[in-house]
Design a protein around this motif. Structure first.
Motif, PDB file in Angstrom:
ATOM      1  N   LEU A 161     -10.988   0.812  -1.940  1.00 28.50           N
ATOM      2  CA  LEU A 161      -9.541   0.897  -2.072  1.00 28.50           C
ATOM      3  C   LEU A 161      -8.884  -0.472  -2.171  1.00 28.50           C
ATOM      4  CD1 LEU A 161      -8.690   3.841   0.327  1.00 28.50           C
ATOM      5  CD2 LEU A 161      -8.724   3.853  -2.145  1.00 28.50           C
ATOM      6  N   HIS A 162      -9.535  -1.511  -1.654  1.00 31.53           N
ATOM      7  CA  HIS A 162      -8.939  -2.835  -1.746  1.00 31.53           C
ATOM      8  C   HIS A 162      -8.831  -3.313  -3.191  1.00 31.53           C
ATOM      9  CE1 HIS A 162     -13.221  -3.832  -1.823  1.00 31.53           C
ATOM     10  NE2 HIS A 162     -12.872  -4.946  -2.437  1.00 31.53           N
ATOM     11  N   ARG A 163      -9.554  -2.713  -4.097  1.00 33.56           N
ATOM     12  CA  ARG A 163      -9.471  -3.088  -5.505  1.00 33.56           C
ATOM     13  C   ARG A 163      -8.144  -2.670  -6.122  1.00 33.56           C
ATOM     14  NH1 ARG A 163     -15.517  -1.177  -7.114  1.00 33.56           N
ATOM     15  NH2 ARG A 163     -16.567  -2.716  -5.835  1.00 33.56           N
ATOM     16  N   PHE A 164      -7.450  -1.750  -5.501  1.00 28.08           N
ATOM     17  CA  PHE A 164      -6.170  -1.274  -6.024  1.00 28.08           C
ATOM     18  C   PHE A 164      -4.988  -2.053  -5.460  1.00 28.08           C
ATOM     19  CE2 PHE A 164      -8.857   2.526  -6.571  1.00 28.08           C
ATOM     20  CZ  PHE A 164      -8.685   2.696  -7.928  1.00 28.08           C
ATOM     21  N   ASP A 165      -5.219  -3.042  -4.586  1.00 27.64           N
ATOM     22  CA  ASP A 165      -4.113  -3.791  -3.992  1.00 27.64           C
ATOM     23  C   ASP A 165      -3.276  -4.493  -5.044  1.00 27.64           C
ATOM     24  OD1 ASP A 165      -4.718  -2.987  -1.478  1.00 27.64           O
ATOM     25  OD2 ASP A 165      -5.713  -4.832  -0.863  1.00 27.64           O
ATOM     26  N   GLY A 166      -3.909  -5.140  -5.997  1.00 23.85           N
ATOM     27  CA  GLY A 166      -3.170  -5.826  -7.060  1.00 23.85           C
ATOM     28  C   GLY A 166      -2.416  -4.846  -7.929  1.00 23.85           C
ATOM     29  N   PHE A 167      -2.988  -3.712  -8.174  1.00 27.17           N
ATOM     30  CA  PHE A 167      -2.336  -2.673  -8.981  1.00 27.17           C
ATOM     31  C   PHE A 167      -1.124  -2.110  -8.258  1.00 27.17           C
ATOM     32  CE2 PHE A 167      -1.891   1.923  -9.683  1.00 27.17           C
ATOM     33  CZ  PHE A 167      -1.458   1.903 -11.005  1.00 27.17           C
ATOM     34  N   THR A 168      -1.245  -1.890  -6.959  1.00 28.25           N
ATOM     35  CA  THR A 168      -0.179  -1.244  -6.195  1.00 28.25           C
ATOM     36  C   THR A 168       1.105  -2.057  -6.240  1.00 28.25           C
ATOM     37  OG1 THR A 168      -1.821  -0.267  -4.729  1.00 28.25           O
ATOM     38  CG2 THR A 168       0.436  -0.304  -3.945  1.00 28.25           C
ATOM     39  N   SER A 169       1.027  -3.356  -5.963  1.00 26.14           N
ATOM     40  CA  SER A 169       2.256  -4.157  -5.920  1.00 26.14           C
ATOM     41  C   SER A 169       2.894  -4.274  -7.304  1.00 26.14           C
ATOM     42  CB  SER A 169       1.983  -5.537  -5.332  1.00 26.14           C
ATOM     43  OG  SER A 169       1.032  -6.231  -6.097  1.00 26.14           O
ATOM     44  N   THR A 170       2.087  -4.411  -8.354  1.00 26.59           N
ATOM     45  CA  THR A 170       2.679  -4.494  -9.694  1.00 26.59           C
ATOM     46  C   THR A 170       3.271  -3.154 -10.120  1.00 26.59           C
ATOM     47  OG1 THR A 170       0.503  -4.101 -10.689  1.00 26.59           O
ATOM     48  CG2 THR A 170       1.211  -6.383 -10.489  1.00 26.59           C
ATOM     49  N   PHE A 171       2.631  -2.061  -9.715  1.00 30.20           N
ATOM     50  CA  PHE A 171       3.165  -0.738 -10.028  1.00 30.20           C
ATOM     51  C   PHE A 171       4.471  -0.496  -9.283  1.00 30.20           C
ATOM     52  CE2 PHE A 171       3.229   3.963  -9.594  1.00 30.20           C
ATOM     53  CZ  PHE A 171       3.314   4.266 -10.938  1.00 30.20           C
ATOM     54  N   GLN A 172       4.525  -0.909  -8.006  1.00 25.90           N
ATOM     55  CA  GLN A 172       5.762  -0.769  -7.247  1.00 25.90           C
ATOM     56  C   GLN A 172       6.871  -1.608  -7.873  1.00 25.90           C
ATOM     57  OE1 GLN A 172       4.382  -1.827  -3.304  1.00 25.90           O
ATOM     58  NE2 GLN A 172       4.491   0.297  -2.636  1.00 25.90           N
ATOM     59  N   ASP A 173       6.527  -2.815  -8.293  1.00 23.78           N
ATOM     60  CA  ASP A 173       7.509  -3.679  -8.939  1.00 23.78           C
ATOM     61  C   ASP A 173       8.049  -3.030 -10.207  1.00 23.78           C
ATOM     62  OD1 ASP A 173       9.027  -6.030  -9.236  1.00 23.78           O
ATOM     63  OD2 ASP A 173       7.473  -6.967 -10.475  1.00 23.78           O
ATOM     64  N   LYS A 174       7.159  -2.417 -10.978  1.00 21.11           N
ATOM     65  CA  LYS A 174       7.570  -1.738 -12.212  1.00 21.11           C
ATOM     66  C   LYS A 174       8.496  -0.553 -11.896  1.00 21.11           C
ATOM     67  CE  LYS A 174       5.195  -0.954 -16.234  1.00 21.11           C
ATOM     68  NZ  LYS A 174       4.030  -0.560 -17.005  1.00 21.11           N
ATOM     69  N   LEU A 175       8.197   0.194 -10.840  1.00 17.03           N
ATOM     70  CA  LEU A 175       9.062   1.314 -10.452  1.00 17.03           C
ATOM     71  C   LEU A 175      10.427   0.833  -9.985  1.00 17.03           C
ATOM     72  CD1 LEU A 175       6.591   3.664  -8.536  1.00 17.03           C
ATOM     73  CD2 LEU A 175       7.609   4.036 -10.775  1.00 17.03           C
ATOM     74  N   PHE A 176      10.443  -0.258  -9.212  1.00 14.20           N
ATOM     75  CA  PHE A 176      11.722  -0.785  -8.747  1.00 14.20           C
ATOM     76  C   PHE A 176      12.592  -1.220  -9.918  1.00 14.20           C
ATOM     77  CE2 PHE A 176       9.859  -1.850  -4.392  1.00 14.20           C
ATOM     78  CZ  PHE A 176      10.590  -0.866  -3.759  1.00 14.20           C
ATOM     79  N   LYS A 177      11.998  -1.929 -10.873  1.00 13.59           N
ATOM     80  CA  LYS A 177      12.773  -2.470 -11.991  1.00 13.59           C
ATOM     81  C   LYS A 177      13.085  -1.410 -13.041  1.00 13.59           C
ATOM     82  CE  LYS A 177      11.214  -7.185 -11.447  1.00 13.59           C
ATOM     83  NZ  LYS A 177      10.379  -8.272 -11.941  1.00 13.59           N
ATOM     84  N   GLY A 178      12.131  -0.535 -13.342  1.00 16.08           N
ATOM     85  CA  GLY A 178      12.318   0.436 -14.405  1.00 16.08           C
ATOM     86  C   GLY A 178      13.158   1.630 -14.020  1.00 16.08           C
TER      87      GLY A 178
END
Length: 101
Positions: A2-19
């Motif tokens: 699951l630690h492999r998804f850490d980088g994905f999670t923050s960028t995905f959250q950032d995309k949701l916040f902005k989009g």
């Protein structure tokens, strides 16, 4: 794994916040719900759900630890989401990398 998804999670959250101009509370709620579903599914499919319930029932001091850990994780998620929403995923990743070093 699951630690492999850490980088994905923050960028995905950032995309949701902005989009989608999503609120922090909504993100935390949906993240927590997905986490609960994944954890519960894993326990059910592996056949460990009843063993986990039995363990907590027989070791009730463990229940306090579970509640305390969950509370601290929830509070930290507010800080994480606020940082990502305010400063972006790159700043959050820099903070986390610096903290680990």
């Amino acid at each position: 794994m699951l630690h492999r998804f850490d980088g994905f999670t923050s960028t995905f959250q950032d995309k949701l916040f902005k989009g989608y101009n999503m609120e922090i509370y909504n993100q935390i709620f949906y993240t927590a719900m997905c986490s609960c579903v994944l954890s519960l599914s894993g326990l059910i499919f592996q056949g460990h759900l009843l063993q986990a319930i039995d363990f907590v029932f027989h070791h009730q001091d463990c229940f306090f630890d579970v509640v305390l850990l969950s509370t601290v994780a929830t509070i930290s998620q507010f800080f994480i989401s606020y940082t990502i929403r305010t400063f972006g995923a790159l700043t959050f990743a820099t903070i986390m990398t610096t903290r680990q070093v």
